[in-house]
Design an enzyme around this catalytic site. Sequence first.
Site, PDB file in Angstrom:
ATOM      1  N   ASP A  15       0.848  -1.197   0.000  1.00 63.83           N
ATOM      2  CA  ASP A  15       0.000   0.000   0.000  1.00 63.83           C
ATOM      3  C   ASP A  15       0.888   1.253   0.000  1.00 63.83           C
ATOM      4  O   ASP A  15       1.812   1.365   0.816  1.00 63.83           O
ATOM      5  CB  ASP A  15      -0.854  -0.052   1.283  1.00 63.83           C
ATOM      6  N   HIS A  16       0.628   2.169  -0.906  1.00 58.10           N
ATOM      7  CA  HIS A  16       1.352   3.451  -0.966  1.00 58.10           C
ATOM      8  C   HIS A  16       2.876   3.325  -1.030  1.00 58.10           C
ATOM      9  O   HIS A  16       3.588   3.998  -0.276  1.00 58.10           O
ATOM     10  CB  HIS A  16       0.973   4.349   0.223  1.00 58.10           C
TER      11      HIS A  16
ATOM     12  N   ASP B 105       2.680   4.888  -5.567  1.00 56.58           N
ATOM     13  CA  ASP B 105       1.934   6.127  -5.337  1.00 56.58           C
ATOM     14  C   ASP B 105       2.831   7.319  -5.686  1.00 56.58           C
ATOM     15  O   ASP B 105       3.590   7.803  -4.853  1.00 56.58           O
ATOM     16  CB  ASP B 105       1.469   6.192  -3.879  1.00 56.58           C
TER      17      ASP B 105
ATOM     18  N   GLY C 109      -7.669   8.231   7.229  1.00 56.78           N
ATOM     19  CA  GLY C 109      -7.826   8.481   8.662  1.00 56.78           C
ATOM     20  C   GLY C 109      -9.282   8.511   9.099  1.00 56.78           C
ATOM     21  O   GLY C 109     -10.199   8.261   8.302  1.00 56.78           O
TER      22      GLY C 109
ATOM     23  N   HIS D  13      -9.306   4.800  -2.204  1.00 57.64           N
ATOM     24  CA  HIS D  13      -8.619   4.834  -0.900  1.00 57.64           C
ATOM     25  C   HIS D  13      -9.474   5.616   0.094  1.00 57.64           C
ATOM     26  O   HIS D  13     -10.462   6.250  -0.282  1.00 57.64           O
ATOM     27  CB  HIS D  13      -7.260   5.532  -1.049  1.00 57.64           C
TER      28      HIS D  13
ATOM     29  N   ALA E 167     -11.535   4.825   2.506  1.00 54.76           N
ATOM     30  CA  ALA E 167     -12.941   4.443   2.401  1.00 54.76           C
ATOM     31  C   ALA E 167     -13.528   3.900   3.699  1.00 54.76           C
ATOM     32  O   ALA E 167     -14.517   3.172   3.681  1.00 54.76           O
ATOM     33  CB  ALA E 167     -13.110   3.432   1.270  1.00 54.76           C
TER      34      ALA E 167
ATOM     35  N   ASN F 233     -10.255   0.442  -0.138  1.00 52.74           N
ATOM     36  CA  ASN F 233      -9.234   0.343   0.920  1.00 52.74           C
ATOM     37  C   ASN F 233      -9.802   0.713   2.289  1.00 52.74           C
ATOM     38  O   ASN F 233     -10.355   1.807   2.455  1.00 52.74           O
ATOM     39  CB  ASN F 233      -8.095   1.323   0.620  1.00 52.74           C
ATOM     40  N   ILE F 234      -9.607  -0.172   3.241  1.00 54.03           N
ATOM     41  CA  ILE F 234     -10.140   0.059   4.593  1.00 54.03           C
ATOM     42  C   ILE F 234      -9.066  -0.250   5.632  1.00 54.03           C
ATOM     43  O   ILE F 234      -8.546  -1.366   5.698  1.00 54.03           O
ATOM     44  CB  ILE F 234     -11.382  -0.826   4.828  1.00 54.03           C
TER      45      ILE F 234
HETATM   46  P1  13P Z   1      -8.954   4.660   5.679  1.00 56.06           P
HETATM   47  O1  13P Z   1      -8.074   5.482   6.552  1.00 56.06           O
HETATM   48  O2  13P Z   1     -10.203   5.407   5.301  1.00 56.06           O
HETATM   49  O3  13P Z   1      -9.268   3.335   6.279  1.00 56.06           O
HETATM   50  O4  13P Z   1      -8.183   4.407   4.299  1.00 56.06           O
HETATM   51  C1  13P Z   1      -7.216   3.387   4.204  1.00 56.06           C
HETATM   52  C2  13P Z   1      -6.436   3.450   2.947  1.00 56.06           C
HETATM   53  O5  13P Z   1      -6.766   4.137   1.997  1.00 56.06           O
HETATM   54  C3  13P Z   1      -5.236   2.613   2.872  1.00 56.06           C
HETATM   55  O6  13P Z   1      -4.528   2.819   1.687  1.00 56.06           O
HETATM   56  O1  G3H Z   2      -3.439   4.672   3.697  1.00 54.68           O
HETATM   57  C1  G3H Z   2      -2.725   4.243   4.562  1.00 54.68           C
HETATM   58  C2  G3H Z   2      -3.052   3.255   5.582  1.00 54.68           C
HETATM   59  O2  G3H Z   2      -4.073   3.680   6.425  1.00 54.68           O
HETATM   60  C3  G3H Z   2      -1.810   2.828   6.283  1.00 54.68           C
HETATM   61  O3  G3H Z   2      -1.514   3.591   7.385  1.00 54.68           O
HETATM   62  O4  G3H Z   2       0.909   4.134   7.119  1.00 54.68           O
HETATM   63  O5  G3H Z   2      -0.226   4.239   9.368  1.00 54.68           O
HETATM   64  O6  G3H Z   2       0.229   2.035   8.289  1.00 54.68           O
HETATM   65  P1  G3H Z   2      -0.038   3.493   8.076  1.00 54.68           P
HETATM   66 ZN    ZN Z   3      -4.589   4.824   0.945  1.00 57.27          ZN
END
Ligand code: 13P
Ligand code: G3H
Ligand code: ZN
Length: 311
Positions: free
Chosen positions: A82-83, A104, A181, A213, A215, A256-257
Site C-alpha cells: 500500500d502506498h 503512489d 484516517g 482509498h 474508504a 481500501n479500509i
Molecule cells: P482509511 O483510513 O479510510 O481506512 O483508508 C485506508 C487506505 O486508503 C489505505 O490505503
Molecule cells: O493509507 C494508509 C493506511 O491507512 C496505512 O496507514 O501508514 O499508518 O500504516 P499506516
Molecule cells: Zn490509501
Amino acid sequence: MPLVTTKEMFKKAYDGGYAIGAFNVNNMEIIQGITQAAADLRAPLILQVSAGARKYASHVYLMKLVEAAVEDTGLPICLHLDHGDSFEICKSCIDGGFTSVMMDGSKFSFEENIRITSEVVKYAHDRGVVVEGELGRLAGVEDDVNVSAEDSSYTRPEEVQEFVERTGVDSLAIAIGTSHGAYKFKPGTKPQLQFQILEEVGKRLPGFPIVLHGASSVPQEFVKAINSNGGALEDAIGVPEDMLRQAASMAVCKINIDSDLRLAMTAAVREHLANHPGDFDPRQFLKPGRESIKAMVAHKINNVLGCAGQA
Ligand code: 13P
Ligand code: G3H
Ligand code: ZN
C-alpha cells in the site's frame, strides 16, 4: 493455492458490479480476523501492507503470516504493498513475494509520476506482479505522509487515459473526496463524493479497475465505545456506506479500509480492559479485538463490497 494477483478478481468484480476489500494488516490477530470473515463468506481478499506496517512487523513475519492464512483458508488472497513511494520499496516487495504493489507517485508532477510508475510496471510485469498507480491526491494522515486539505486535489479525468496508456498500470487509484484516517468530513457538514469524476473516468477507461482509498465509514458506535472506555477521539466522520456501495457498482473494484479496523479492534480491547481490569494476559484482550475485526470485515463484505460467495 499460492498468493494470487488481482487480475481475475478485478475482471469478475468489474463485470459483477461489486468490489474487493483491501484491508491493511500489521499483526497476526488482524490477519486472522480478516481472513476468517472472508473464509466464512467465501470472499476474495486483498491484504495490504504499508511501509509503516512493514517497518513495524518486518517483511518476513507478514509474508509468513499471510502464507499461513492462505493455507488455513484456501482463499484467493492477493498480498499488496500500500502506498509504495519509490521504485526501491516496490522492488523489495516484488522480490520478497508480494503479488501486487502500489506505486503512489501522486506527490510528483504528472510526468515524474509517469516516469517512476512505468519503471515499477516494467519490473513488476516481468515478474508476474500487478501495479496500482494513483492520480490526484487524497487529504489525510498516514504514517509517513500528512496531506493537508489545501494540498489535496481531485483526479483530473482528462489525464487518466494518457497515464494508464503510458505507464501500463493494472489499476488506478483516484481522488473523489475520500481521505485517509478517521476524520474525513467536518462535523455538521454533509459528506459528499464527486461521483461525476468517477463516472467520467469510467467512460474514458471502459473495463478498467478503479481503486478507492480512504474508504472507512467510521461507525459511530465504535467511536462512542472507545470514548466511553477511556479514549479521547474527536468527532470522527467517515464515508457513508451507501456511497461506497454506489462506487462499487460503478468502476471501483478495490476499496481500501484501515481506520475502521483500527476502531473496531481498539473499541473491543478498551471495552474488555474496562470490564476486566485485572486481566493482563494479552490473549484475553486480543481475542475480542480479533473477533471485532472479524465482525467488521463480515459487515463490509455483506453491506459495502458485495463480494460474498465470489471466491
Ligand atoms: P482509511 O483510513 O479510510 O481506512 O483508508 C485506508 C487506505 O486508503 C489505505 O490505503
Ligand atoms: O493509507 C494508509 C493506511 O491507512 C496505512 O496507514 O501508514 O499508518 O500504516 P499506516
Ligand atoms: Zn490509501
